[in-house]
Design an enzyme around this catalytic site. Structure first.
Site, mmCIF file in Angstrom:
data_model
loop_
_atom_site.group_PDB
_atom_site.id
_atom_site.type_symbol
_atom_site.label_atom_id
_atom_site.label_comp_id
_atom_site.label_asym_id
_atom_site.label_seq_id
_atom_site.Cartn_x
_atom_site.Cartn_y
_atom_site.Cartn_z
ATOM 1 C CE1 TYR A 32 1.167 -0.266 4.405
ATOM 2 C CE2 TYR A 32 0.121 1.883 4.376
ATOM 3 C CZ TYR A 32 0.937 0.965 4.992
ATOM 4 O OH TYR A 32 1.533 1.270 6.184
ATOM 5 C CE LYS A 143 3.222 3.439 3.311
ATOM 6 N NZ LYS A 143 3.366 3.412 4.764
ATOM 7 C CD GLU A 175 10.317 2.049 10.199
ATOM 8 O OE1 GLU A 175 10.154 3.055 9.498
ATOM 9 O OE2 GLU A 175 10.079 0.898 9.784
ATOM 10 C CG LEU A 199 8.278 2.787 4.701
ATOM 11 C CD1 LEU A 199 7.860 1.540 3.926
ATOM 12 C CD2 LEU A 199 7.053 3.605 5.050
HETATM 13 N N1 PDD Z 1 2.972 5.191 7.593
HETATM 14 N N2 PDD Z 1 7.753 4.048 8.882
HETATM 15 C C1 PDD Z 1 6.615 3.322 8.935
HETATM 16 C C2 PDD Z 1 6.667 1.968 9.539
HETATM 17 C C3 PDD Z 1 5.412 3.868 8.436
HETATM 18 O O1 PDD Z 1 4.288 3.124 8.487
HETATM 19 C C4 PDD Z 1 5.410 5.185 7.914
HETATM 20 C C5 PDD Z 1 4.170 5.833 7.371
HETATM 21 C C6 PDD Z 1 6.613 5.901 7.875
HETATM 22 C C7 PDD Z 1 6.713 7.278 7.285
HETATM 23 O O2 PDD Z 1 6.720 7.217 5.873
HETATM 24 P P1 PDD Z 1 6.170 8.418 4.985
HETATM 25 O O3 PDD Z 1 6.919 9.639 5.371
HETATM 26 O O4 PDD Z 1 6.451 7.997 3.595
HETATM 27 O O5 PDD Z 1 4.695 8.552 5.280
HETATM 28 C C8 PDD Z 1 7.761 5.297 8.355
HETATM 29 C C9 PDD Z 1 1.748 5.618 6.943
HETATM 30 C C10 PDD Z 1 1.438 7.063 7.078
HETATM 31 C C11 PDD Z 1 0.621 4.677 7.366
HETATM 32 O O6 PDD Z 1 0.873 3.488 7.398
HETATM 33 O O7 PDD Z 1 -0.498 5.136 7.612
#
Ligand code: PDD
Length: 279
Positions: A32, A143, A175, A199
Site C-alpha cells: 500500500y 510497504k 523507526e 521504511l
Molecule cells: N505510515 N515508517 C513506517 C513503519 C510507516 O508506516 C510510515 C508511514 C513511515 C513514514 O513514511 P512516509 O513519510 O512515507 O509517510 C515510516 C503511513 C502514514 C501509514 O501506514 O499510515
C-alpha cells in the site's frame, strides 16, 4: 457518500466490495501507499509512485497503470471532496486465488484507492512515546499491508498514554510503529540509514533535503536507546503526521520537555516547502 476507485471503476464506498478469497484478506498478500494531498495537490507524487513500484517488485508483482493514469485517478478522488488537505490510501493485492500459498494461482491484482480528509490532530506541543523491541519482520522496507505488529505496538503505546512506539532492534533504533525517527544531539541530527529494517519514508527523505539546504549537519546512522534517551530533541515524521516532536520517552523527559529550537526551525522550513515549494 465518498467515491472510491476499485479495479478500474469509481463507485461509492458503500458499494465497493471484494471477493473473500482475495489474497489481501486470506494472506495479507499486498502492498500500500499513503500519499498526502496538501492544498489539493498530491505531495511528492513521483517518490510515492516509485516506492509503490519498489514494494510491488519486492513481492514479485507489477502493475500496468502509468503514472499519468494514477494522476487521473487521484484527481477524480480529490475533486470528490472539499477538503484542502487529504490523504490518499492506495492498496494493491495479488488478487483472488484458492487459499494456496502459490502466487501463480492468483488472478488479476486488486487495485483500490480512496481519499480522506487528513485527520489533523495538533501534536505540535509534543507527544509521549514508548520504547519497544522491534517485533516486526525483516522486510520493513516493503510497504506491506500485513501490519499486525504495528497495530499491536500502537496499542501498547496507547495503553501507556503514549501516541507512538519507538522501536529498537538489539538496542539500536530502527523507526516508529508508523513513522521515521530523528534524534538531535549537540546540533547534529541522526536518523537510521535506509535498510531492510526501516521504511524509506518520503517525509524522511524530504527532511534530509531540508536539513542539507539549511546547512544542518546530519548523519544516517543508527543510535542506541541510551543515546535517544539522552538526546536534546526527538522528532517523528510521516506523510500524515508530518513532523512531530517527542517530548517524553517512557518515563524520561527529552531535552527540557518542550519542542526544541531545531524542531521549530525545520518544521517552519518544511511547512514553507509544503505550502510554497520553497525552504
Ligand atoms: N505510515 N515508517 C513506517 C513503519 C510507516 O508506516 C510510515 C508511514 C513511515 C513514514 O513514511 P512516509 O513519510 O512515507 O509517510 C515510516 C503511513 C502514514 C501509514 O501506514 O499510515
Amino acid at each position: 457518500m465518498s467515491l472510491v476507485y476499485l479495479n478500474g471503476e469509481f463507485k461509492p464506498l458503500e458499494s465497493a466490495t471484494l471477493n473473500v478469497l482475495d489474497r489481501g484478506f486470506t494472506f495479507g498478500d499486498g502492498v500500500y501507499e499513503v500519499i498526502p494531498v496538501f492544498n489539493r495537490k498530491v505531495f511528492r507524487f513521483e517518490q510515492h509512485m516509485q516506492r509503490l513500484t519498489n514494494s510491488l517488485e519486492s513481492i514479485y508483482m507489477s502493475l500496468d497503470i502509468t503514472n499519468q493514469q494514477w494522476q487521473e485517478i487521484f484527481t477524480r478522488l480529490i475533486d470528490d471532496s472539499p477538503d484542502p488537505h487529504q490523504s490518499i490510501y492506495l492498496q494493491v493485492t495479488r488478487g483472488v486465488s484458492p487459499r494456496d500459498h502459490d502466487i501463480d494461482l492468483a488472478d488479476e491484482p486488486t487495485v483500490f484507492a480512496m481519499s480522506r480528509p487528513i485527520q489533523k490532530k495538533d501534536l505540535s506541543a509534543g507527544i509521549k512515546a514508548i520504547s519497544h523491541e522491534d517485533i516486526r519482520w525483516s522486510h520493513c522496507d516493503i510497504k506491506a499491508i500485513t501490519l499486525l505488529p504495528s497495530v499491536m505496538l500502537r496499542h501498547r503505546a496507547k495503553l501507556k498514554g503514549a501516541k507512538e512506539a519507538i522501536l529498537f532492534r538489539d538496542n539500536m533504533l530502527t523507526e516508529g510503529a508508523a513513522s521515521n525517527v530523528f534524534i538531535v544531539k549537540s546540533n547534529i541530527v541522526y536518523t537510521t540509514p535506509k535498510n531492510h529494517h526501516v521504511l524509506p519514508g518520503i517525509t524522511r527523505d524530504l527532511l534530509l533535503e531540508i536539513l542539507e539546504r539549511a546547512g544542518v549537519e546530519y548523519q544516517e546512522q543508527s543510535v542506541s536507546l541510551e543515546f535517544v534517551k539522552n538526546a536534546d530533541e526527538v522528532w517523528v515524521s510521516s506523510s500524515t503526521w508530518e513532523i512531530v516532536p517527542v517530548t517524553q520517552l517512557d518515563e524520561d523527559t527529552i531535552g527540557d520537555g518542550k519542542p526544541g529550537a531545531l524542531y521549530e526551525k525545520i518544521n517552519r522550513l518544511y511547512l514553507d516547502y509544503r505550502d510554497n515549494g520553497v525552504s
